[in-house]
Design a protein around this motif. Structure first.
Motif, short mmCIF file in Angstrom:
data_model
loop_
_atom_site.label_atom_id
_atom_site.label_comp_id
_atom_site.label_asym_id
_atom_site.label_seq_id
_atom_site.Cartn_x
_atom_site.Cartn_y
_atom_site.Cartn_z
N HIS A 19 -24.06 45.79 24.19
CA HIS A 19 -24.68 45.79 25.52
C HIS A 19 -24.62 47.19 26.12
O HIS A 19 -23.67 47.94 25.89
N CYS A 25 -26.68 44.45 32.41
CA CYS A 25 -27.25 43.33 31.67
C CYS A 25 -26.78 42.03 32.29
O CYS A 25 -25.60 41.88 32.61
N SER A 26 -27.68 41.08 32.44
CA SER A 26 -27.32 39.77 32.97
C SER A 26 -26.44 38.99 32.01
O SER A 26 -25.80 38.03 32.40
N CYS A 62 -28.29 43.47 22.08
CA CYS A 62 -28.66 42.40 23.00
C CYS A 62 -30.18 42.39 23.19
O CYS A 62 -30.80 43.44 23.39
N TYR A 63 -30.76 41.22 23.17
CA TYR A 63 -32.20 41.05 23.35
C TYR A 63 -32.66 41.61 24.69
O TYR A 63 -33.77 42.13 24.82
N TYR A 64 -31.81 41.54 25.72
CA TYR A 64 -32.20 41.90 27.08
C TYR A 64 -31.96 43.37 27.42
O TYR A 64 -32.80 43.99 28.06
N CYS A 65 -30.82 43.92 27.03
CA CYS A 65 -30.53 45.31 27.43
C CYS A 65 -30.63 46.31 26.29
O CYS A 65 -30.60 47.52 26.53
N PRO A 67 -33.17 45.89 23.49
CA PRO A 67 -34.19 45.18 22.70
C PRO A 67 -34.63 45.90 21.44
O PRO A 67 -34.99 45.26 20.47
N HIS A 70 -32.27 44.78 18.74
CA HIS A 70 -32.12 43.34 18.53
C HIS A 70 -32.90 42.93 17.29
O HIS A 70 -34.11 43.14 17.22
#
Length: 72
Positions: A19, A25-26, A62-65, A67, A70
């Motif tokens: 991350h 990141c959520s 992480c897919y979100y932070c 990508p 990932h």
């Protein structure tokens, strides 16, 4: 330069996710589950660094932070 952590807990698929602390990141792991990877130019460098420390672990961004790192 962004700072990265790795989740010491595995995801359901067996990956340990990296991350980006700098961007946030959520889905950031709880502080007690974070291992500091330090500062890297990008997530690819952070993943490479983590894989050198834990070669037998599956490591993924992480897919979100992270990508671009990932893969699964």
């Amino acid at each position: 330069m962004p700072k990265f952590v790795i989740n010491k807990n595995q995801q359901n698929n067996g990956d340990h996710e990296i991350h980006n602390v700098t961007t946030g990141c959520s889905f950031m792991p709880n502080p007690e589950n974070q291992i500091d990877l330090g500062y890297h130019n990008n997530c690819k460098e952070a993943v490479t660094n983590a894989k050198s420390k834990w070669p037998s672990n599956r490591i993924n961004g992480c897919y979100y932070c992270c990508p671009t790192c990932h893969t699964s």
